[in-house]
Design a protein around this motif. Structure first.
Motif, PDB file in Angstrom:
ATOM      1  N   TYR A  25     -37.811  55.308 -41.429  1.00 21.59           N
ATOM      2  CA  TYR A  25     -37.913  55.598 -39.996  1.00 21.59           C
ATOM      3  C   TYR A  25     -39.065  56.561 -39.724  1.00 21.59           C
ATOM      4  O   TYR A  25     -39.784  56.418 -38.734  1.00 21.59           O
ATOM      5  N   SER A  49     -30.911  49.225 -37.979  1.00 19.74           N
ATOM      6  CA  SER A  49     -32.323  48.980 -37.678  1.00 19.74           C
ATOM      7  C   SER A  49     -32.557  48.595 -36.226  1.00 19.74           C
ATOM      8  O   SER A  49     -33.580  48.948 -35.638  1.00 19.74           O
ATOM      9  N   PHE A  77     -38.065  50.369 -33.351  1.00 20.68           N
ATOM     10  CA  PHE A  77     -38.082  50.278 -34.816  1.00 20.68           C
ATOM     11  C   PHE A  77     -37.875  48.841 -35.261  1.00 20.68           C
ATOM     12  O   PHE A  77     -38.495  48.380 -36.221  1.00 20.68           O
TER      13      PHE A  77
END
Length: 663
Positions: free
Chosen positions: A127, A69, A90
């Motif tokens: 994502y 992540s 992200f």
């Protein structure tokens, strides 16, 4: 500024690369424009902008990213570039959504976020949701004078327009431009065009075509190379044997779809059972028999706090070392100049970790490390091969079972034969268990740290080899010839969880293996596909289904894209051709471009004005084009290649806007 008062640009492809160019267009426009001009952006993609084709938020959540992540970002973090109008990495988005309750997200997305930590591997679907959310934020902040039109279509042709007046009439491009034809009949007129085409379907190779044809003839099922989200998995019969060719990253997607995707579950292993997991079948699973050239899947990633091991600091293959080649006017070769430096780093990472992790394996550890450090100094010992000298030192000080066979790490079954597939399966399970154990040790494991050095070295190599940084023959025969597949099998593997799951599936009798160097064929009399390994003394594996666990070849010369084929046929673009060491021309995978920015080169060798490329089609100018840009790590360890794609997008955007490129 050298551009019409009314600028029209086209983006062909609206996945992450196309969206990066869009983001940079908006950021640079907002930072520099005085509202004397207008900008119209046409975005063309049959899939929703942001996620594009590969990152569709609606795909199975079983498909995981190959980075954690904290790693990827769509938004640059470079103070030299125009500041972003919206969005972040992200990781920033993940934290914001968790703290804010995930407004607008689905229940599945909120559930994944609730369990997703910074060092976990997100689903590709999540994502994709980040990409969509980031684009939505950008569209809420479109600067004055900018109009964006999204076209959910395929581009099928782009043809140059005749050059017009220097300043251009209102609504018309100056100095030519392109007429872009879409598959719904619409036509767009643009000044400049960016090809951010991403993954394109390619022609099958002769063997694949023959398998597809014979499958249709005999009533078999053949699944050619494809993105897993594009496959209709309902066609795979429950309970039957299936052959799966390829044990890279796509293999784990196939594995998940045909087990958990059919209702099976993994659970912690009970006391007394080997491995960390056991598999609870649903009864629908096919019997999976997997094959690859190595005979084993990619090695799993180590459990680390960051993308690169903190204990690994490259000593030899460094950015300053690469700069010294350039300063001396040397175009390095990979095998001759770059690999020896990275090889040294891998050796040092392994043995410096070994003396701490297993001190009993090394005699006179202090003396050994001092002597090793001395031998690894480039050019310190002009006589004799330094590898041989290191080998002699290691044989004197290191227990035989703990000596590093670096190339052998990628081929754990090499030189071994097996009496049956059952014996082979046991050997592969031992390999998986050992690999998962090493991943859990993280920075304490010598093998994973040697691989960590190779992985870190890729960040340096990406900059070193880009844009003709190494010779053509070295690119074709060395970097792409052997090193790419070698390092991918070691450093581009799945999360360790996947190795643990695969071992559990083998123990449960759901997965078996063919063996190294498999040969595939069709038995027409039995109406089955067959796979056999010369290293396994057993009958051939047979099945009525063959699944190619790999993505389509990203080679522009064999693409079936009507758009790319038209550009090639009209001579607006051409594949990059390189010369081998034997002086033979070889068509490479990507388009021929002239940097910077990346402008397409036509069949006659001249630049096609106003046409740019970004992403996978740059695979002959850059190495590692598929991976996302790297968010700035918390420890400040950055490499120039980390956000290269975002800087490339910025250069393209600025050039289309008539702005000078950043230094």
């Amino acid at each position: 500024m050298g551009k019409s008062q009314n600028i029209r640009v086209g983006l062909i492809g609206a996945g992450p690369r196309g969206t990066s160019v869009l983001e940079r267009l908006l950021a640079n426009w907002a930072a520099t424009e005085t509202q004397t001009r207008s900008l119209h952006i046409d975005v063309v993609d049959p899939y929703p902008a942001g996620p594009g084709h590969v990152w569709q938020p609606e795909q199975s959540r079983l498909y995981l990213m190959n980075t954690q992540s904290f790693y990827p970002t769509l938004i640059p973090e470079d103070e030299r570039l125009a500041p972003p109008l919206a969005g972040g990495s992200f990781e920033v988005w993940r934290a914001d959504q968790r703290s804010g309750g995930g407004p607008g997200l689905s229940a599945e997305e909120r559930a994944e976020l609730a369990a997703l930590a910074s060092h976990d591997f997100p689903s590709r679907a999540l994502y994709g949701r980040y990409l969509r959310s980031t684009l939505e934020e950008l569209l809420d902040r479109v600067p004055a004078g900018v109009e964006i039109a999204f076209h959910r279509s395929n581009a099928v042709a782009a043809r140059p327009l005749p050059a017009g007046p220097a300043d251009g009439a209102a609504g018309e491009p100056a100095g030519g431009g392109f007429d872009v034809e879409l598959d719904d009949g619409r036509r767009l007129t643009v000044d400049s065009l960016v090809l951010a085409l991403g993954h394109l379907e390619s022609r099958l190779n002769p063997e694949q075509r023959s398998f597809r044809e014979v499958a249709a003839e005999l009533g078999l099922l053949y699944v050619p190379p494809a993105a897993p989200a594009d496959v209709d998995w309902a066609l795979v019969p429950d309970g039957e044997t299936v052959l799966v060719r390829g044990m890279g990253l796509n293999f784990f997607d196939v594995m998940g779809q045909l087990t958990e995707g059919l209702g099976g579950q993994f659970a912690p292993a009970d006391d007394g059972l080997q491995g960390k997991l056991k598999y609870l079948p649903s009864g629908r699973e096919p019997k999976i028999i997997a094959a690859s050239r190595r005979g084993t899947p990619y090695r799993a990633k180590a459990g680390l706090d960051g993308y690169y091991p903190k204990s690994v600091r490259l000593r030899y293959l460094t950015e300053s070392a690469v700069e010294r080649f350039a300063a001396a006017g040397i175009q390095p070769g990979f095998d001759h100049d770059l690999w020896p430096l990275l090889h040294r780093d891998a050796l040092w990472a392994y043995y410096s970790t070994l003396v701490v992790a297993e001190p009993v394996a090394v005699s006179d550890a202090t003396e050994f490390l001092a002597a090793l450090e001395d031998l690894l100094k480039p050019h310190a010992h002009a006589t004799g091969r330094w590898e041989d000298q290191v080998g002699e030192l290691v044989s004197t000080h290191v227990a035989a079972s703990r000596r590093l066979d670096l190339l052998g790490l990628a081929a754990p079954l090499a030189g071994r034969s097996f009496a049956s597939r059952k014996v082979l399966d046991a050997a592969v399970v031992d390999y998986l268990d050992d690999d998962a154990r090493r991943s859990a040790l993280g920075e304490s494991d010598p093998v994973k740290m040697a691989i960590g050095a190779l992985h870190t070295g890729r960040a340096i190599l990406k900059g070193a080899v880009a844009d003709g940084g190494i010779t053509d023959e070295s690119w074709v025969g060395e970097l792409r010839g052997w090193f790419e597949s070698f390092v991918e099998g070691l450093a581009s593997g799945p999360p360790a969880l996947r190795a643990e799951q695969l071992a559990a599936l083998v123990r449960a009798g759901v997965v078996s293996f063919v063996g190294p160097d498999p040969r595939f064929s069709v038995d027409r009399s039995k109406r089955v596909f067959r796979a056999v390994s010369a290293w396994v003394h057993d009958d051939a594996a047979e099945a009525r289904t063959l699944i190619e666990a790999m993505s389509p070849a990203n080679r522009v010369g064999v693409s079936v894209s009507p758009f790319l084929r038209q550009l090639l046929a009209d001579g607006l673009v051409r594949p990059k051709v390189m010369m081998t060491a034997e002086g033979m021309p070889v068509q490479t995978s990507g388009l021929d471009v002239q940097p910077h920015p990346y402008r397409l080169v036509g069949a006659n060798g001249s630049v096609t004005p106003g046409m740019y490329a970004l992403g996978l089609q740059l695979s002959s100018a850059q190495w590692g084009t598929a991976i996302a840009a790297e968010a700035r790590p918390s420890d400040g360890t950055t490499y120039r290649s980390g956000q290269r794609t975002l800087r490339d997008a910025d250069e393209i955007a600025r050039d289309m806007l008539g702005l000078p490129l950043q230094k």
